[in-house]
Design a protein around this motif. Structure first.
Motif, PDB file in Angstrom:
ATOM      1  N   THR A  90       0.844  -1.205   0.000  1.00 56.76           N
ATOM      2  CA  THR A  90       0.000   0.000   0.000  1.00 56.76           C
ATOM      3  C   THR A  90       0.876   1.252   0.000  1.00 56.76           C
ATOM      4  N   PHE A  91       0.226   2.380  -0.292  1.00 60.44           N
ATOM      5  CA  PHE A  91       0.942   3.657  -0.232  1.00 60.44           C
ATOM      6  C   PHE A  91       1.376   3.951   1.204  1.00 60.44           C
ATOM      7  N   THR A  92       0.618   3.447   2.182  1.00 61.14           N
ATOM      8  CA  THR A  92       1.016   3.705   3.576  1.00 61.14           C
ATOM      9  C   THR A  92       2.346   3.014   3.877  1.00 61.14           C
ATOM     10  N   ALA A 142       4.675   2.510   1.652  1.00 60.79           N
ATOM     11  CA  ALA A 142       5.674   3.354   0.961  1.00 60.79           C
ATOM     12  C   ALA A 142       5.990   4.583   1.817  1.00 60.79           C
ATOM     13  N   ASN A 159      -5.718  13.686   1.839  1.00 65.97           N
ATOM     14  CA  ASN A 159      -5.276  13.629   0.452  1.00 65.97           C
ATOM     15  C   ASN A 159      -5.623  14.943  -0.225  1.00 65.97           C
ATOM     16  N   LEU A 202       3.514  11.986   0.570  1.00 64.32           N
ATOM     17  CA  LEU A 202       3.898  11.102  -0.527  1.00 64.32           C
ATOM     18  C   LEU A 202       3.118  11.512  -1.775  1.00 64.32           C
ATOM     19  N   ILE A 204       1.246  10.694  -4.883  1.00 60.07           N
ATOM     20  CA  ILE A 204       0.546   9.455  -5.194  1.00 60.07           C
ATOM     21  C   ILE A 204       0.356   9.353  -6.709  1.00 60.07           C
ATOM     22  N   HIS A 211      -1.080   6.867  -9.570  1.00 57.13           N
ATOM     23  CA  HIS A 211      -1.876   5.658  -9.823  1.00 57.13           C
ATOM     24  C   HIS A 211      -1.666   5.188 -11.252  1.00 57.13           C
ATOM     25  N   SER A 271      -8.880   5.851  -4.424  1.00 61.61           N
ATOM     26  CA  SER A 271      -8.152   5.888  -5.692  1.00 61.61           C
ATOM     27  C   SER A 271      -9.111   6.077  -6.861  1.00 61.61           C
ATOM     28  N   ASN A 331      -5.515  -0.682  -2.384  1.00 64.34           N
ATOM     29  CA  ASN A 331      -4.946  -0.796  -3.735  1.00 64.34           C
ATOM     30  C   ASN A 331      -4.206  -2.114  -3.906  1.00 64.34           C
ATOM     31  N   GLY A 362      -0.515   1.613  -7.141  1.00 68.19           N
ATOM     32  CA  GLY A 362       0.779   2.267  -7.326  1.00 68.19           C
ATOM     33  C   GLY A 362       1.890   1.291  -7.675  1.00 68.19           C
ATOM     34  N   THR A 364      -0.648  12.526  -0.656  1.00 63.91           N
ATOM     35  CA  THR A 364      -1.294  12.116   0.601  1.00 63.91           C
ATOM     36  C   THR A 364      -0.353  12.420   1.751  1.00 63.91           C
TER      37      THR A 364
END
Ligand SMILES: O=C(O)C(=O)C[C@]1(C(=O)O)C=C[C@@H](O)C=C1
Length: 365
Positions: free
Chosen positions: A105-107, A109, A148, A174, A176, A178, A200, A223, A241, A265
């Motif tokens: 996930t982006f979290t 990252a 976001n 970060l 983001i 997509h 997303s 995601n 991502g 985000t």
């Protein structure tokens, strides 16, 4: 030897010698960090020792960016030092970082961007589970999304602070990006369904309406989950991502499909202790006011009077009937600053309740 070969050999000799010096210096730095750990433990016998020092890390990274002579970009240089510090901290104490999972996930990252890669990152299925993991001491820190730039606040995170004793210890932003992702088998097939997280889909709405109008959109919990399904189900795609794409071996049908190019985000680092001032900080509070005319004015006026900049104010419904409004406020400065102390004392006089969520360094990376 040709001229090219001679010159390359010379330069590579130089690089070897520089690498040796870098290695010696990194080792000396790591030994210093080990000694720092001994000092911290000796000063706090039998107590919880806080090895991670967000304010110091922010100062180090800021100095690196300011003094970077080039030719590497400031961000690149800071990223390298981020990893060196991460490895030094792991020598002091391996950090367990809970994040809103699953992996990819982006979290995750964001967690790795903030702490570097020398941490143990622990995926959890929900925001409240991340809070619980840190509250119980099973993880040292947690990382959760809070807002976001396209879609606004993540209310669940804000609401958790009403009841949680945890403190905000840091923030990280970060960018983001997509992508529309498919498995190699689905690449030449007709796509009949797209999976993604609801946020997303919202961040790519215009692109989808223009380029993939009429295709079924199925909302899933993350995601990474979307990517997992697209990898397993032929004829489906995911919006996710880079990390998720790599994890599930997906290919990009379309790159960077977010509607706004600055789609960003912001994530919060949550922990059990307060952070000292770093010299460039932000604070967050939750305030409930009486339901009376001018309540919002009374709340904001002291910030104006003491010259403190607000960076965000959000209103949330009260969890109980006794709180008429709950305001979540971010502002510049640290609770140790004289002006901030004055503001908070003025606000406290008018508020039904004032909860200090933490002062923390403004994100550097
Ligand atoms: O200065 C400290 O307190 C350290 O522990 C050293 C160090 C570093 O490597 O620079 C490592 C971990 C901390 O989070 C901050 C800085």
């Amino acid at each position: 030897m040709t001229d090219e070969k001679t010159r390359l050999a010379e330069l590579r000799d130089q690089i070897d010698s520089i690498d040796q010096q870098i290695m010696d210096l990194i080792s000396a730095r790591a030994a210093c960090a080990q000694e720092v750990a001994n000092v911290k433990m000796a000063a706090n016998p039998g107590q919880d020792v806080f090895f991670y020092r967000p304010e110091r890390e922010a100062q180090v990274l800021r100095r690196i960016k300011e003094q970077n002579p080039g030719p590497l970009a400031d961000e690149e240089m800071a990223r390298l030092f981020r990893e060196i510090m991460s490895a030094c901290l792991a020598l002091e104490k391996p950090m367990h970082i809970a994040f809103l999972g699953p992996i990819g996930t982006f979290t995750q990252a964001a967690a790795l961007k903030h702490f570097g890669h020398s941490v143990v990152s622990v995926p959890l299925p929900a925001i409240d589970a991340v809070f619980r993991e840190v509250e119980s001491g099973a993880a040292h820190y947690g990382v959760v999304p809070v807002e976001n730039s396209t879609e606004g606040m993540i209310n669940h995170t804000l609401d958790m602070f009403m009841s949680s004793p945890l403190k905000i210890c840091g923030e990280v932003q970060l960018r983001i990006h997509h992508h529309l992702l498919v498995s190699p088998e689905s690449k030449d097939q007709e796509i009949t369904r797209i999976y993604s997280h609801q946020q997303s889909f919202a961040q790519c709405r215009q692109w989808l309406d223009t380029h993939r109008y009429g295709i079924e959109r199925v909302t899933v919990s993350s995601n990474a989950e979307a990517a997992r399904r697209a990898a397993e189900e032929p004829g489906t795609a995911a919006i996710a991502g880079d990390m998720a794409a790599e994890l599930y071996g997906l290919e990009k049908l379309a790159n960077c499909i977010e509607d706004r190019p600055d789609n960003t985000t912001r994530f919060l680092i949550i922990g059990r202790e307060e952070v000292s001032a770093s010299g460039h900080d932000k604070s967050s509070i939750l305030v409930s006011m009486r339901n009376k005319p001018g309540a919002l004015y009374q709340l904001l006026e002291p910030f104006h009077r003491h010259g403190i900049s607000l960076t965000r104010i959000e209103t949330r419904p009260s969890p109980s009937g006794t709180w008429a409004y709950v305001f979540y406020i971010d502002f510049e400065g640290h609770v140790e600053d004289e002006q901030v102390r004055k503001v908070l004392s003025d606000v406290d006089e008018e508020a039904v309740e004032l909860k200090k969520l933490g002062s923390y360094p403004i994100g550097v990376l």
